[in-house]
Design a protein around this motif. Structure first.
Motif, short mmCIF file in Angstrom:
data_model
loop_
_atom_site.label_atom_id
_atom_site.label_comp_id
_atom_site.label_asym_id
_atom_site.label_seq_id
_atom_site.Cartn_x
_atom_site.Cartn_y
_atom_site.Cartn_z
N PHE A 32 3.88 -7.05 -3.24
CA PHE A 32 3.97 -6.22 -2.04
C PHE A 32 2.99 -5.06 -2.18
CE2 PHE A 32 8.26 -7.87 -3.08
CZ PHE A 32 8.35 -8.84 -2.08
N PRO A 33 1.70 -5.34 -2.15
CA PRO A 33 0.70 -4.31 -2.46
C PRO A 33 0.72 -3.12 -1.52
CG PRO A 33 -0.35 -6.29 -1.56
CD PRO A 33 1.06 -6.65 -1.87
N LEU A 34 1.00 -3.33 -0.23
CA LEU A 34 1.04 -2.19 0.68
C LEU A 34 2.20 -1.27 0.33
CD1 LEU A 34 0.17 -3.79 4.13
CD2 LEU A 34 -1.26 -2.36 2.68
N ALA A 35 3.37 -1.84 0.09
CA ALA A 35 4.54 -1.03 -0.24
C ALA A 35 4.30 -0.20 -1.49
CB ALA A 35 5.77 -1.92 -0.42
N PRO A 66 6.32 -1.41 10.00
CA PRO A 66 5.46 -2.40 10.67
C PRO A 66 4.72 -3.31 9.70
CG PRO A 66 4.52 -0.19 10.86
CD PRO A 66 5.90 -0.02 10.32
N HIS A 67 4.38 -2.79 8.50
CA HIS A 67 3.69 -3.61 7.51
C HIS A 67 4.63 -4.66 6.92
CE1 HIS A 67 0.23 -1.02 7.76
NE2 HIS A 67 0.93 0.04 7.38
N ALA A 68 5.91 -4.36 6.86
CA ALA A 68 6.89 -5.29 6.29
C ALA A 68 6.99 -6.57 7.09
CB ALA A 68 8.26 -4.62 6.19
N ASN A 76 -8.68 -0.39 -3.04
CA ASN A 76 -9.49 -1.58 -3.29
C ASN A 76 -8.65 -2.85 -3.32
OD1 ASN A 76 -11.68 0.14 -3.51
ND2 ASN A 76 -11.69 0.14 -5.74
N GLY A 77 -7.39 -2.72 -3.75
CA GLY A 77 -6.56 -3.92 -3.92
C GLY A 77 -5.54 -4.16 -2.84
N ALA A 78 -5.52 -3.33 -1.79
CA ALA A 78 -4.50 -3.46 -0.75
C ALA A 78 -4.67 -4.72 0.09
CB ALA A 78 -4.51 -2.23 0.15
N GLY A 79 -5.90 -5.22 0.17
CA GLY A 79 -6.12 -6.47 0.89
C GLY A 79 -6.10 -6.34 2.40
N ILE A 80 -6.36 -5.15 2.92
CA ILE A 80 -6.38 -4.94 4.36
C ILE A 80 -7.61 -4.12 4.74
CG2 ILE A 80 -3.88 -5.06 4.69
CD1 ILE A 80 -3.90 -1.97 4.73
#
Length: 334
Positions: A95-98, A123-125, A308-312
């Motif tokens: 869960f990189p964003l969290a 909203p990201h969840a 860099n690692g969030a993927g968005i």
């Protein structure tokens, strides 16, 4: 007699129909029954029962009764539990964003931090936790480093073995030259007692509940980190509810309730903090301004690593929106 029989039959059918709508939710958590956050969970469950007219009840299964701490997301997804208590950092990179909430020296307090995390991440969840129904997210009061010796400089981490609260803190430890010890919260005391770990990153009350204060003697006074948590629900369980019951669950899966959870837990964490400060043989030490600056400088590269690692797209802007949410709730470390 015929009228009585028909009335009785009607009542039996009505009763059967009503009982068919009753729902008992199995809520799994890896924390022990006496943990302070369970008071918040019990308040939440009581409110759900009241608002649903008694048709929804919640039964707590604490202390890994239904499964290991690391498995709680999958347990809700697969229906082993109807609801589960998830540490968003227990499975690194899932869960990189969290995990933005885990960056050191970011969140200043548990109450505003919980509301900011929930409102920002909700909203990201929808995409990052699409296997389950995201109920709510929250954090604890900032945790810190508890060790067998006083640690004032990030340079002192080199060569140490440290049980980290989550992947971000593990990355921080290894960046500083330490070794990350991968054990869950319930396993932390044995890791310290056996010498597998020299120190742990832990919240204050939790350190006492898990008995860590009996094997470490020093705690750093600093808002080093928080851990992010989520309560998640099995989709099938939710979908099988009536519209009225879904409305009750939606009301309780909210930013408002995130703040309630954070507030109740905060009281316990602050009490744990005071208990450690006054415990004989235990030292809670404050950092100087220069020492604090050194820790924050050492942690600064982790933010860019997250971006860099969030993927968005526009991860920088997404993180800034999280900081804005924290600032709005009075929960940003300045």
């Amino acid at each position: 007699m015929k009228l009585l029989a028909r009335t009785t039959a009607f009542l039996l059918i009505a009763t059967a129909g009503a009982s068919a709508q009753n729902v008992e939710l199995r809520f799994s958590t890896w924390l022990p029954p006496k943990h302070g956050v369970h008071e918040a969970l019990q308040n939440w469950a009581a409110s759900i029962k009241e608002k649903s007219g008694g048709t929804i009840s919640v039964t707590l299964y604490p202390a890994e009764q239904l499964g290991r701490a690391n498995d709680h997301y999958d347990m809700a997804r697969d229906g082993i539990a109807d609801l589960s208590f998830l540490n968003v950092g227990y499975q690194a990179g899932r869960f990189p964003l969290a995990e933005a909430v885990h960056l050191p020296f970011t969140v200043a307090n548990g109450v505003g931090g919980s509301k900011a995390f929930d409102s920002w991440y909700r909203p990201h969840a929808e995409t990052e936790m699409s296997d389950v129904k995201f109920c709510l997210g929250f954090v604890h009061e900032p945790g810190t480093l508890h060790a067998k010796k006083e640690i004032r400089s990030p340079a002192e981490i080199s060569g140490m073995k440290i049980r980290s609260a989550h992947a971000t803190m593990a990355n921080f430890v290894t960046t500083l030259g330490g070794t990350n010890v991968r054990v869950s919260a319930p396993e932390s005391r044995s890791a310290l007692e056996s010498g597998v770990a020299d120190a742990v990153t832990f919240p204050w009350e939790s350190a006492k509940i898990f008995g860590l204060d009996n094997v470490v003697s020093y705690s750093m006074e600093a808002p080093l980190y928080v851990a992010g948590f989520a309560w998640v629900m099995n989709h099938g369980t939710y979908d099988a509810m009536t519209d009225e019951q879904k409305a009750v669950m939606d009301e309780h899966c909210s930013t408002q309730w995130s703040g309630e959870i954070g507030s109740t837990w905060s009281v316990h964490e602050k009490a744990g903090h005071e208990a450690l400060k006054t415990k004989a043989g235990h030292t809670v030490y404050e950092l100087t301004a220069e020492e604090t600056a050194a820790w924050r400088e050492a942690a600064a590269p982790l933010r860019q690593q997250w971006i860099n690692g969030a993927g968005i797209d526009d991860a920088q802007g997404v993180f800034e929106s999280f900081e804005a949410a924290l600032e709005a709730e009075g929960a940003k470390v300045e």
